[in-house]
Design a protein around this motif. Structure first.
Motif, PDB file in Angstrom:
ATOM      1  N   THR A   1      45.415  47.562  48.229  1.00 27.04           N
ATOM      2  CA  THR A   1      46.773  47.317  47.752  1.00 27.04           C
ATOM      3  C   THR A   1      46.837  45.983  47.019  1.00 27.04           C
ATOM      4  O   THR A   1      47.452  45.876  45.951  1.00 27.04           O
ATOM      5  N   SER A   2      46.189  44.955  47.605  1.00 28.02           N
ATOM      6  CA  SER A   2      46.213  43.646  46.972  1.00 28.02           C
ATOM      7  C   SER A   2      45.610  43.713  45.580  1.00 28.02           C
ATOM      8  O   SER A   2      46.151  43.161  44.624  1.00 28.02           O
TER       9      SER A   2
ATOM     10  N   TRP B   1      55.591  41.255  48.372  1.00 25.54           N
ATOM     11  CA  TRP B   1      54.569  41.881  49.218  1.00 25.54           C
ATOM     12  C   TRP B   1      53.483  40.856  49.579  1.00 25.54           C
ATOM     13  O   TRP B   1      53.078  40.737  50.732  1.00 25.54           O
TER      14      TRP B   1
ATOM     15  N   SER C   1      39.350  42.748  61.060  1.00 23.27           N
ATOM     16  CA  SER C   1      38.795  43.215  59.802  1.00 23.27           C
ATOM     17  C   SER C   1      38.470  42.016  58.936  1.00 23.27           C
ATOM     18  O   SER C   1      39.071  40.954  59.086  1.00 23.27           O
ATOM     19  N   GLY C   2      37.528  42.202  58.050  1.00 22.04           N
ATOM     20  CA  GLY C   2      37.188  41.067  57.217  1.00 22.04           C
ATOM     21  C   GLY C   2      36.072  41.361  56.262  1.00 22.04           C
ATOM     22  O   GLY C   2      35.445  42.427  56.298  1.00 22.04           O
ATOM     23  N   SER C   3      35.848  40.415  55.359  1.00 22.68           N
ATOM     24  CA  SER C   3      34.726  40.557  54.459  1.00 22.68           C
ATOM     25  C   SER C   3      34.088  39.195  54.268  1.00 22.68           C
ATOM     26  O   SER C   3      34.770  38.173  54.295  1.00 22.68           O
TER      27      SER C   3
ATOM     28  N   GLN D   1      40.337  38.639  59.796  1.00 25.69           N
ATOM     29  CA  GLN D   1      41.626  38.526  60.463  1.00 25.69           C
ATOM     30  C   GLN D   1      41.723  39.404  61.702  1.00 25.69           C
ATOM     31  O   GLN D   1      41.249  40.539  61.713  1.00 25.69           O
TER      32      GLN D   1
ATOM     33  N   ASN E   1      36.826  36.134  54.838  1.00 30.65           N
ATOM     34  CA  ASN E   1      38.218  36.368  55.198  1.00 30.65           C
ATOM     35  C   ASN E   1      38.210  37.367  56.353  1.00 30.65           C
ATOM     36  O   ASN E   1      37.978  38.547  56.156  1.00 30.65           O
TER      37      ASN E   1
ATOM     38  N   MET F   1      43.205  36.688  47.392  1.00 30.40           N
ATOM     39  CA  MET F   1      42.341  37.666  48.044  1.00 30.40           C
ATOM     40  C   MET F   1      41.698  37.097  49.309  1.00 30.40           C
ATOM     41  O   MET F   1      41.295  37.836  50.181  1.00 30.40           O
ATOM     42  N   ARG F   2      41.617  35.776  49.352  1.00 30.89           N
ATOM     43  CA  ARG F   2      41.014  35.145  50.522  1.00 30.89           C
ATOM     44  C   ARG F   2      42.007  35.099  51.695  1.00 30.89           C
ATOM     45  O   ARG F   2      41.635  34.822  52.823  1.00 30.89           O
ATOM     46  N   ARG F   3      43.286  35.332  51.385  1.00 33.47           N
ATOM     47  CA  ARG F   3      44.296  35.218  52.432  1.00 33.47           C
ATOM     48  C   ARG F   3      44.936  36.544  52.838  1.00 33.47           C
ATOM     49  O   ARG F   3      45.433  36.686  53.940  1.00 33.47           O
ATOM     50  N   MET F   4      44.936  37.503  51.931  1.00 36.92           N
ATOM     51  CA  MET F   4      45.595  38.767  52.265  1.00 36.92           C
ATOM     52  C   MET F   4      44.803  39.505  53.342  1.00 36.92           C
ATOM     53  O   MET F   4      43.584  39.403  53.398  1.00 36.92           O
ATOM     54  N   PRO F   5      45.497  40.260  54.191  1.00 38.70           N
ATOM     55  CA  PRO F   5      44.775  40.992  55.240  1.00 38.70           C
ATOM     56  C   PRO F   5      43.688  41.875  54.642  1.00 38.70           C
ATOM     57  O   PRO F   5      43.969  42.647  53.724  1.00 38.70           O
ATOM     58  N   PRO F   6      42.451  41.758  55.124  1.00 41.56           N
ATOM     59  CA  PRO F   6      41.349  42.544  54.554  1.00 41.56           C
ATOM     60  C   PRO F   6      41.615  44.048  54.595  1.00 41.56           C
ATOM     61  O   PRO F   6      41.125  44.772  53.738  1.00 41.56           O
ATOM     62  N   LYS F   7      42.405  44.506  55.554  1.00 43.13           N
ATOM     63  CA  LYS F   7      42.639  45.960  55.584  1.00 43.13           C
ATOM     64  C   LYS F   7      43.558  46.398  54.443  1.00 43.13           C
ATOM     65  O   LYS F   7      43.695  47.584  54.186  1.00 43.13           O
ATOM     66  N   HIS F   8      44.185  45.444  53.778  1.00 41.75           N
ATOM     67  CA  HIS F   8      45.024  45.778  52.628  1.00 41.75           C
ATOM     68  C   HIS F   8      44.385  45.414  51.293  1.00 41.75           C
ATOM     69  O   HIS F   8      45.078  45.242  50.294  1.00 41.75           O
TER      70      HIS F   8
ATOM     71  N   HIS G   1      43.322  34.052  61.635  1.00 33.83           N
ATOM     72  CA  HIS G   1      42.681  34.159  60.319  1.00 33.83           C
ATOM     73  C   HIS G   1      41.594  33.099  60.215  1.00 33.83           C
ATOM     74  O   HIS G   1      41.863  31.925  60.419  1.00 33.83           O
TER      75      HIS G   1
ATOM     76  N   ALA H   1      47.813  45.480  43.114  1.00 33.89           N
ATOM     77  CA  ALA H   1      48.948  44.621  42.765  1.00 33.89           C
ATOM     78  C   ALA H   1      48.518  43.567  41.748  1.00 33.89           C
ATOM     79  O   ALA H   1      49.215  43.308  40.761  1.00 33.89           O
TER      80      ALA H   1
END
Lengths: 251, 305
Positions: free
Chosen positions: A18-19, B21, A186-188, B219, B217, A8-15, B211, A22
């Motif tokens: 979906t992450s 994915w 984007s980010g959190s 990006q 996080n 979760m720290r690496r996946m694009p925050p806008k996704h 990133h 999954a």
């Protein structure tokens, strides 16, 4: 779980959504951990009695229904859904009123909701939520700011109370135009703050000040540190032309 | 929750798709870290191996990763434009073919390119001249940039009279996981030589990603496309004008990225949340009774919004 949080720290925050779904499908046994530890963009529902929107989160959910802070009713209706005590509900109503004014002054719009519930150690927990979305206003084409503040309030001890605040801000900004293409940030980020405060001013005042300070700090970090770092990265990859031009031999 | 559906085990195929994915959405330079987490979550080496063998080649090509060739003969870019085989990538500059291990992201060996894998001498003149000019530009503009010029259409054209197409790829990555920061700049310039119109059409696609993940996080994902054209001239003159087109557009794009960043605090950010309330003072929490009273009054008077 550690690996899941790592992802979760690496996946694009806008996704994020979906992450998360999954991960939920790969790790069904950890679903409650995942839902409580992974922050996802806030959703809203409309309170039919008050004709007012409220924010959904894990803290106002019971089964598949969500409690509205306005009517104190579950949507969709739920028999014997969990409710806060009368006393706490009174504080919750007041908090929602005041927090709405706070939200209006800082956000000039958006939606806010506050939820409270008793916890096991004689204190209570309060969750303050703000959702702000913007489409096509000025230069900004699309932007969203979701803030989640969870405060654990300890029992009173000699006129003071401990407050443990956990805050998450999720932000996304996208501009899109023909000359410069699409630009999306984007980010959190998540922060914690602990305080022991006198009860003289009351819980709402104490919690409100903590949230206000925290939001200010987080906004600042996102702006200065987080966006600054990505900008620095771009300049490291390809330094601005003046620098390059200076090194260019006269031709 | 719908327990029955939750309980239903995912099929292996679904698991592979989900794993892919995650791998494909890895930020620049982070697929190995993502792979480690995915592997431990799956807890099934068969599924992981299948997902990684499918995802790594796609990721490597879309990120245009740069691998060092073992005999110190330079770097080779892994892209879809110089792919001869799943694991074989042509480096036209050294006229070699690099055999790569996608999952390890390593170049295992090189072999000399066969004649039929290389462009004709006529094309090579244009390719080589452009390569030299682009290399000069990339050396100047990118502290750590790698570039390559590849022929993607008409590589066997042996003289004037036919169209052909070259691709200029530029890839620059900066990975510093110890500082929680990774990023990459990738540009692809399709250069179409139109013999009948005596024009060269240039189409560029630039993608920049960054990133930053210390206690968070965040990006950046920026993309840009542009077009330009120039006259079909001698290989050397073409090389000069094409590389200056690329330089011009990339410099302009960088300036527009800078402008986007400069616009953030004053306009974009303020639209979402102000630094201070409209009243320009901190919120009067100590005085909230006042708000409750005004609320009650407006309720009574029926003037509530």
């Amino acid at each position: 779980m550690q690996a899941a949080m790592g992802l979760m720290r690496r996946m694009p925050p806008k996704h994020t959504e979906t992450s998360l779904s999954a991960l939920l499908s790969l790790l069904p046994d950890h679903s409650s951990d995942l839902l409580s530890q992974v922050d996802q963009p806030l959703q809203v529902l409309r309170d039919v009695d008050f004709e007012k929107e409220f924010i959904l989160c894990e803290y106002n959910r019971d089964a598949d229904s969500y409690r509205s802070p306005w009517s104190n009713k579950y949507h969709p209706p739920l028999e014997d859904g969990c409710l806060p005590s009368l006393e706490l509900r009174k504080l919750e109503i007041e908090a929602n009123d005041i927090f709405a004014i706070y939200r209006d002054q800082y956000y000039e719009g958006g939606i806010s909701s506050v939820y409270m519930w008793e916890d096991d150690n004689e204190g209570f927990v309060a969750c303050f939520l703000i959702k702000k979305g913007e489409g096509r206003r000025g230069y900004l084409q699309e932007g969203a700011w979701d803030a989640i503040h969870v405060i654990e309030v300890g029992p009173e001890q000699e006129g003071t109370t401990s407050y443990r605040l956990n805050s998450t801000v999720m932000l996304s900004l996208t501009t899109n135009n023909e000359s410069s293409g699409s630009f999306s940030l984007s980010g959190s980020i998540r922060r914690e703050m602990n305080m022991r405060l006198p009860l003289a001013d009351g819980h709402l005042c104490n919690m409100g000040r903590m949230i206000e300070e925290m939001e200010g700090k987080m906004r600042n970090s996102l702006d200065q540190v987080y966006f600054g770092k990505t900008r620095e990265m771009v300049c490291t990859l390809r330094p601005p032309s003046e620098v390059a031009q200076m090194r260019m031999p006269e031709s | 929750m719908a327990e029955e559906e939750e309980e239903a085990e995912l099929s292996e195929k679904q698991k592979v798709e989900i794993a892919k994915w995650f791998l494909l959405n890895s930020p620049p330079g982070e697929i190995q870290y993502v792979a480690k987490d995915v592997k431990s979550i799956l807890n099934d080496d068969g599924v992981y191996d299948e997902a990684s063998s499918e995802a790594f080649p796609l990721y490597n090509k879309s990120h245009m990763i740069c691998l060092q060739m073992p005999d110190r003969s330079g770097d080779v870019l892994v892209t879809s434009f110089n792919e001869l085989d799943v694991n074989a990538f042509l480096d036209p500059r050294s006229a070699q073919v690099a055999i790569v291990d996608h999952v390890k992201q390593d170049c295992i060996e090189v072999r000399p390119a066969k004649d039929e894998e290389l462009p004709s001498p006529y094309i090579e003149e244009f390719r080589c001249a452009l390569d030299a000019e682009v290399m000069r530009y990339v050396d100047e503009a990118y502290p750590k940039g790698v570039c390559s010029v590849l022929c993607v259409n008409g590589k066997d054209v042996d003289g004037p009279g036919s169209d052909f197409e070259l691709v200029v790829v530029i890839s620059a990555a900066r990975l510093s996981p110890q500082n929680f920061c990774n990023g990459s700049w990738r540009s692809v310039w399709n250069v179409g030589f139109k013999d009948d119109q005596q024009r060269v059409e240039v189409k560029g696609k630039i993608q920049v990603g960054a990133h930053y993940f210390e206690e968070g996080n965040v990006q950046l994902d920026a993309k840009h496309e542009c077009e330009d054209s120039t006259l079909f001239q001698s290989p050397e003159d073409c090389a000069l004008s094409i590389s200056s087109i690329i330089r011009h557009h990339e410099t302009e794009y960088l300036a527009s990225l800078e402008a986007s960043y400069l616009n953030l605090p004053d306009t974009t950010f303020k639209d979402l949340r102000r630094k201070l309330p409209v009243t320009r003072t901190l919120f009067p929490w100590h005085n909230t009774m006042q708000f409750s009273l005004t609320r009650d009054i407006s309720k009574e008077l029926g003037i509530e919004k």
